[in-house]
Motif scaffolding. Structure first.
Motif, short mmCIF file in Angstrom:
data_model
loop_
_atom_site.label_atom_id
_atom_site.label_comp_id
_atom_site.label_asym_id
_atom_site.label_seq_id
_atom_site.Cartn_x
_atom_site.Cartn_y
_atom_site.Cartn_z
N ASP A 75 -35.46 -22.55 -46.06
CA ASP A 75 -36.42 -22.48 -44.97
C ASP A 75 -37.81 -22.16 -45.52
OD1 ASP A 75 -34.50 -22.88 -42.97
OD2 ASP A 75 -33.97 -20.76 -42.97
N MET A 85 -28.22 -23.90 -45.15
CA MET A 85 -29.55 -23.35 -44.83
C MET A 85 -30.23 -24.09 -43.68
SD MET A 85 -30.36 -20.70 -46.68
CE MET A 85 -32.09 -20.55 -47.13
N HIS A 86 -29.88 -25.35 -43.46
CA HIS A 86 -30.53 -26.11 -42.39
C HIS A 86 -32.03 -25.92 -42.45
CE1 HIS A 86 -26.45 -25.22 -40.61
NE2 HIS A 86 -26.45 -26.51 -40.73
N ALA A 87 -32.65 -26.53 -43.41
CA ALA A 87 -34.07 -26.29 -43.69
C ALA A 87 -34.94 -26.38 -42.45
CB ALA A 87 -34.55 -27.29 -44.74
N ASP A 88 -35.56 -25.26 -42.10
CA ASP A 88 -36.48 -25.15 -40.98
C ASP A 88 -37.86 -24.77 -41.52
OD1 ASP A 88 -34.43 -25.30 -38.79
OD2 ASP A 88 -33.73 -23.48 -39.79
N GLN A 147 -37.61 -19.94 -39.22
CA GLN A 147 -36.38 -19.52 -38.54
C GLN A 147 -36.43 -18.01 -38.32
OE1 GLN A 147 -32.72 -20.50 -40.55
NE2 GLN A 147 -31.45 -19.73 -38.88
CA CA Z 1 -32.58 -22.52 -41.52
#
Ligand code: CA
Ligand code: CA
Ligand code: CA
Length: 421
Positions: A97, A125-128, A131
């Motif tokens: 992130d 991690m679901h790159a944001d 977050q």
């Molecule tokens: Ca994330």
């Protein structure tokens, strides 16, 4: 502390002699170009100024600041108390992130650009771009967030400690447009986390990507411009929505027929490069006939211009805004019960008084560095939280109430000491 040129190995900063009045500043020496890799800042009152970081950057202390810095290929993990991140650029991370706020208390993210975070490995991690989870009193103001794989700005469940008091205002926020072939065009904002209490989303321009707003009690979403709205039933007021989920919500979205909302496309300076400033025609597109709401509009826009009562979004063209008085007066709060020195056990009802010159957003109680929960307003005007002590070890605790207003001003009460037996 001045850094000479060179690439630094992993750094951990402990101890230190910074104070709130005189923080220790870490910055490049004159003419030097230091490059930091992993940084773990555990000391209190450290200001990181003008540094380049190329790996994860952890802030775990109290009163730390990151200003005028560049995180290129890394991400910032805000885990501390009273943290300010301002005027900095975060970009080009992969499977990380840009700024992740977790287990933090009292955070201001202001005037930053976060862009181009992709996801190339399945590391969870679901790159944001940004977050937030398990945190209290967070202000996200005047940032430009764009092109991050999963979301421009997301509130998420974390360990389930809850999110208390988040103000999101004057930002340009877009989803993922161009980063990589893996970029699925994710959310611009995803604010659906159910544990959130005290969420104010005002005067933002939310560009490409799906805007997923929350329906948590007390959420205010006012004076935003939204390119694509995913939900049919959110507390949206005084906003301009270009498109929405017509399969779910129908071609005539009912919430756009009232509450000062309207449907319409807004013209921007350069949406492809995430410059969501209004063109002259865009200022007309963004014109609204506002209805009264429970929080005032943001005093300034993304540039610091005065906001206009009749223009939605994060940009008011200079000179067209009417000056508003920024609310700089913190609320007042005090714990009225139990009295300090009391012994408690079992289920305890905490009672506080709280007031503000404009209006309170929320009141929470804290003890032992944890947020116990949000208070609800009782019929006698007091703020109450009934909490079980079962998960706390026996001992002596200092408990405070914390009141917040819509401008993000925060007041902490004088603490009371309670003995749990
Ligand atoms: Ca994330
Ligand atoms: Ca402006
Ligand atoms: Ca106030």
């Amino acid at each position: 502390m001045q850094l000479l040129s060179g690439t630094y190995p992993s750094l951990t900063v402990r101890g230190g002699h910074g104070t709130a009045a005189a923080p220790v500043t870490v910055k490049p020496a004159s003419g030097a170009s230091p490059s930091l890799t992993t940084v773990t800042s555990q000391a209190n009152y450290v200001t990181w100024s003008g540094v380049l970081v190329t790996a994860p950057f952890y802030l775990t202390g109290t009163g730390d600041t990151v200003t005028g810095s560049h995180v290129n290929g890394g991400g910032l993990f805000v885990r501390g108390t009273n943290i300010t991140v301002t005027g900095s650029l975060f970009e080009n991370g992969s499977s990380i992130d840009g700024i992740q706020v977790g287990g933090a208390y009292g955070v201001l993210l202001k005037g930053n650009t976060v862009r181009n975070y992709n996801q190339s490995t399945n590391n969870g991690m679901h790159a944001d771009c940004v977050q937030i989870f398990d945190s209290a009193n967070v202000v996200v103001r005047r940032n430009n967030l764009s092109n991050c794989y999963n979301s421009g700005l997301i509130l998420s469940v974390g360990a389930g400690d809850g999110i208390y008091g988040v103000t999101i205002e004057d930002n340009f926020i877009s989803g993922c447009l161009v980063v990589s072939s893996a970029c699925g065009g994710g959310s611009s904002v995803d604010l659906r986390e159910a544990s959130t209490v005290g969420l104010v989303v005002r005067n933002n321009t939310i560009g490409a990507g799906s805007a997923r707003l929350g329906t948590q009690p007390g959420t205010v979403a006012d004076r935003n411009i939204i390119s694509y709205l995913s939900d049919c039933s959110v507390p949206l007021t005084n906003s301009v929505v270009a498109s929405w989920n017509t399969k779910l919500c129908g071609t005539t979205l009912p919430l756009l027929q009232s509450g000062g909302n309207k449907a319409g496309t807004v013209r921007y300076a350069n949406a492809a490069s995430n410059d969501l400033h209004l063109t002259a025609a865009g200022a007309t597109d963004a014109t609204i006939k506002p209805v009264a709401t429970t929080v005032p509009r943001a005093p300034t826009d993304i540039d610091g211009d005065a906001t206009s009562a009749t223009i939605a979004g994060a940009d008011t063209p200079a000179g067209t805004g009417a000056a508003t008085t920024a609310d700089t007066t913190a609320p007042k709060t005090a714990i009225s019960s139990p009295k300090s020195g009391s012994t408690v056990s079992g289920t305890v009802t905490l009672v506080a008084t709280a007031s503000d010159n404009v209006g309170l957003t929320d009141v929470i109680f804290r003890a032992a560095g944890l947020t116990l929960g949000a208070a609800t307003k009782a019929s006698d005007g007091s703020y109450r939280l009934t909490a079980s002590t079962a998960s706390f070890p026996k001992g002596v605790y200092t408990v405070t109430s914390v009141a917040r207003d819509a401008a993000g001003n925060v007041a902490t009460s004088v603490s009371v000491t309670l003995t749990l037996k």
